[in-house]
Design a protein around this motif. Sequence first.
Motif, mmCIF file in Angstrom:
data_model
loop_
_atom_site.group_PDB
_atom_site.id
_atom_site.type_symbol
_atom_site.label_atom_id
_atom_site.label_comp_id
_atom_site.label_asym_id
_atom_site.label_seq_id
_atom_site.Cartn_x
_atom_site.Cartn_y
_atom_site.Cartn_z
ATOM 1 N N VAL A 171 0.892 -1.025 -0.093
ATOM 2 C CA VAL A 171 -0.093 -0.125 0.116
ATOM 3 C C VAL A 171 1.036 1.117 0.134
ATOM 4 C CG1 VAL A 171 -1.803 -1.077 1.453
ATOM 5 C CG2 VAL A 171 -0.209 0.124 2.362
ATOM 6 N N HIS A 172 0.306 2.480 -0.291
ATOM 7 C CA HIS A 172 0.801 3.846 -0.202
ATOM 8 C C HIS A 172 0.438 4.349 1.102
ATOM 9 C CE1 HIS A 172 2.311 2.508 -3.951
ATOM 10 N NE2 HIS A 172 1.106 2.435 -4.554
ATOM 11 N N ASP A 173 -0.239 3.805 2.279
ATOM 12 C CA ASP A 173 -0.665 4.308 3.058
ATOM 13 C C ASP A 173 0.083 4.694 4.347
ATOM 14 O OD1 ASP A 173 -1.972 5.255 5.543
ATOM 15 O OD2 ASP A 173 -3.898 4.020 4.904
ATOM 16 N N LEU A 207 1.740 2.462 7.339
ATOM 17 C CA LEU A 207 3.441 2.109 7.464
ATOM 18 C C LEU A 207 3.841 2.622 8.769
ATOM 19 C CD1 LEU A 207 4.033 2.943 3.563
ATOM 20 C CD2 LEU A 207 3.801 0.490 4.866
ATOM 21 N N LEU A 208 3.445 3.838 9.101
ATOM 22 C CA LEU A 208 4.015 4.593 10.313
ATOM 23 C C LEU A 208 3.351 3.663 11.436
ATOM 24 C CD1 LEU A 208 5.559 6.583 11.469
ATOM 25 C CD2 LEU A 208 3.614 8.233 11.735
ATOM 26 N N LEU A 256 2.502 13.119 10.303
ATOM 27 C CA LEU A 256 2.481 13.353 8.994
ATOM 28 C C LEU A 256 1.135 14.032 8.350
ATOM 29 C CD1 LEU A 256 3.984 9.854 8.111
ATOM 30 C CD2 LEU A 256 5.296 11.739 8.269
ATOM 31 N N LYS A 257 0.537 14.389 9.425
ATOM 32 C CA LYS A 257 -0.730 15.262 8.947
ATOM 33 C C LYS A 257 -1.310 14.667 7.760
ATOM 34 C CE LYS A 257 0.918 19.276 11.512
ATOM 35 N NZ LYS A 257 0.690 20.638 11.528
ATOM 36 N N SER A 258 -1.451 15.408 6.563
ATOM 37 C CA SER A 258 -2.135 14.947 5.359
ATOM 38 C C SER A 258 -1.259 14.464 4.326
ATOM 39 C CB SER A 258 -3.146 16.018 4.993
ATOM 40 O OG SER A 258 -3.848 16.253 5.991
ATOM 41 N N LEU A 259 -0.049 14.126 4.796
ATOM 42 C CA LEU A 259 0.925 13.825 3.920
ATOM 43 C C LEU A 259 0.549 12.622 2.776
ATOM 44 C CD1 LEU A 259 3.852 14.419 2.417
ATOM 45 C CD2 LEU A 259 4.713 12.955 4.228
ATOM 46 N N ASN A 260 -0.414 11.789 3.150
ATOM 47 C CA ASN A 260 -0.861 10.756 2.513
ATOM 48 C C ASN A 260 -1.407 11.388 1.208
ATOM 49 O OD1 ASN A 260 -0.321 8.179 3.115
ATOM 50 N ND2 ASN A 260 -2.082 8.052 4.537
#
Length: 131
Positions: free
Chosen positions: A63-65, A69-70, A86-90
């Motif tokens: 995934v790219h989430d 991952l964090l 990471l706030k809204s970095l996704n």
Amino acid sequence: SPEKEDYLRKWLIKANEDIDVINYLSKEHPEQYTSALCFHSQQAVEKFLKAFLIYYDAEFKKVHDLDYLLTLCTDIDQTKFRDIDLKSLNDYGVSVRYPDDFLLPALAESLYYKDAALEIKHIVEDSIKFE
């Protein structure tokens, strides 16, 4: 194993390419490149987090989430990642890449994500020890 070490080095090379782009774009007139700064920050963070998980033989979905991952990384080491926000970095993994989802992040937001990417780079690279 040598194969795992080679694989990890490749992840780190790719992540550091994104870091190099971030550093280059933020040198002069970063306000012109806010979406690119956010995109490459997202890409670098994703690759560094995946390298960390691979190093610790943690299984993860493809995934790219970044939040997912964090969380997995925090499960491995609660102290290293506890202050990362990471706030809204996704949102910048895809949304800033196409004109249909046009978004120009503020300079302050872009620089925040740059700093977060650099912090994660240092955490991960300090954690990974090659023989």
